[in-house]
Design a protein around this motif. Structure first.
Motif: not given
Ligand SMILES: Cc1cc2nc3c(=O)[nH]c(=O)nc-3n(C[C@H](O)[C@H](O)[C@H](O)COP(=O)(O)OP(=O)(O)OC[C@H]3O[C@@H](n4cnc5c(N)ncnc54)[C@H](O)[C@@H]3O)c2cc1C
Ligand code: FES
Ligand code: FES
Lengths: 155, 262
Positions: B87-97
């Motif tokens: 799930p942390a990877l989904a959070v990371l992607a959602e926070g890009i730009g």
């Protein structure tokens, strides 16, 4: 010279372009659809947002040749004759614009939000607008307009 | 923007063949096209990876995940598979730009570009991911080489990234309020192989906070790293924040990430 062929606002279009021609240049200069604006050259302002195959993208950061065969919707594709789309009407009713330069991008971006979250709360609208810059309004009424537009679209 | 030839191959082999001379790959174009506009790059041709189906998609594999190079940030952020496994990877992607950058930008483009303030490098290094290219497999620790540099050779194409599943992981980012890039981002992962803490945004490239990793191995709690100082020497200093400020932020973001893990 390469050609770019795509469907824009439901109409098949095709034209000669250079490889470097941006989608926004094709839309504005070749098709004469000048509702899509260019407000920066750093891919940050969102004045150029259109939908490509149903998703909002910055048309200043996509080559026309990359949209080959795609379905593109611009701000001109929303109204039904003289009837504004509910999201456009909501921007007018809620005073969601001043100079209007950012508005086409705001509306196109908002419509992508509503297809993912039909009833967005204020926080979700504000986060979604990360890529749309308005130099006039202070966003307050844009957020209101988008929530009102979303509501009108649900009913 | 200078003109160039444009190719859109449908196979990896064809793309590799096109990559001679001054040719350049284009993935989401979110970094490359603004660079071309500024004439900071003048490729003779662009080879678009967008037509190669095998480079897209998220697959469960060996308990972890393999994510194709052309998978967009939005696809990773919304993937049920990613939310379940890392799930942390989904959070990371959602926070890009912003949403439009996430609709086009790709994991392959992000890591190949290796911007010192990009988010994915921290995720790959902390999770002990492996970068898969058309020629070989490269451990994330060996892939990122400092500012905008990677282990990729001329003409080498990233095809996917393979992530093992962590027991717990969290990413905390302090975004630059204007660009949304990381002023500092810290990814903490707890795996069978130990604890890894990777930092992006603070230095010239992603790095591991090894003193924090040691402290956390004995006691996995935010308190355990409270007094672990990151030296400011060598960190980025610019109009957005001094090196000392960033060094302090690393500790704050790391503690938040550890707390989010437990
Ligand atoms: C307004 C804005 C805000 C942003 N904010 C953030 C942020 O907060 N965090 C963040 O991490 N990033 C951010 N980005 C960058 C974004 O994530 C980009 O998508 C990413 O850096 C590049 O990915 P791309 O797919 O667009 O690659 P491209 O721009 O197409 O390519 C980038 C480079 O990588 C090379 N390349 C691409 N794919 C491959 C491949 N498969 N193999 C080998 N080489 C390849 C290209 O040749 C090029 O040199 C932002 C960008 C913009 C415009
Ligand atoms: S014109 Fe500013 S983001 Fe496209
Ligand atoms: S109304 Fe003027 S920029 Fe938004």
């Amino acid at each position: 010279m390469p050609t770019a062929s795509m469907t824009v606002n439901g109409k098949a279009v095709s034209g000669e372009v250079e490889s470097r021609t941006l989608l926004v240049q094709f839309i504005r200069d070749k098709l004469g659809l000048t509702g899509t604006h260019v407000g920066c050259d750093t891919s940050q302002c969102g004045a150029c947002v259109v939908h490509v195959n149903g998703k909002s993208v910055k048309s200043c950061t996509l080559l026309a040749v990359q949209a080959e065969g795609a379905k593109v919707t611009t701000i001109e594709g929303l109204a039904n004759g003289g009837d504004l789309h509910p999201m456009q009407a909501a921007f007018r009713e809620n005073h969601g614009l001043q100079c209007g330069f950012c508005t086409p991008g705001m509306v196109m971006s908002a419509l992508d939000l509503v297809q993912q979250i039909p009833d967005p709360n204020e926080q979700q609208v504000r986060e979604w607008l990360e890529g749309n810059i308005c130099r006039c309004t202070g966003y307050q009424n844009i957020v209101k307009a988008i929530q009102a537009g979303a509501k009108a679209m649900r009913s | 923007m200078h003109n160039f030839d444009y190719h859109r191959p449908t196979s990896l082999a064809d793309a590799a063949k096109r990559l001679s001379g001054e040719a350049k790959l284009v993935a989401g174009g979110m970094t490359l096209i603004p660079t071309l506009k500024q004439r900071l790059a003048q490729p003779s041709s662009l080879v678009d990876l967008g037509g190669i189906a095998e480079l897209r998609g998220i697959k469960p594999e060996g308990g972890g995940l393999t994510i194709g190079a052309m998978t967009t940030h939005a696809e990773v952020a919304h993937s049920a598979e990613v939310k379940k496994t890392i799930p942390a990877l989904a959070v990371l992607a959602e926070g890009i730009g912003d949403p439009q950058v996430r609709n086009r930008g790709t994991i392959g483009g992000s890591i190949s570009n290796n911007d010192p303030a990009a988010d994915y490098p921290a995720g790959l290094v902390a999770l002990g991911a492996t970068v898969i290219t058309d020629k070989r497999r490269i451990a994330a620790d060996d892939f990122f080489k400092g500012m905008f540099e990677t282990a990729l050779q001329d003409g080498e194409i990233v095809t996917a990234v393979s992530f093992p599943r962590p027991d717990k992981a969290a990413y905390m980012k302090f975004p630059n309020p204007a660009s949304r890039y990381a002023m500092v981002g810290v990814f903490v992962a707890r795996t069978g192989g130990g604890i890894r803490v990777a930092v992006t945004g603070a230095g010239p490239g992603v790095f591991r906070a090894t003193e924090m990793e040691k402290a956390l191995a004995g006691n996995f709690s935010a308190d355990a790293i409270k007094s672990v100082k990151i030296p400011a020497a060598g960190l980025n200093s610019d109009m957005h924040g001094s090196a000392e400020y960033r060094a302090h932020l690393v500790n704050v973001m790391a503690r938040r990430a550890v707390t989010a893990c437990s």
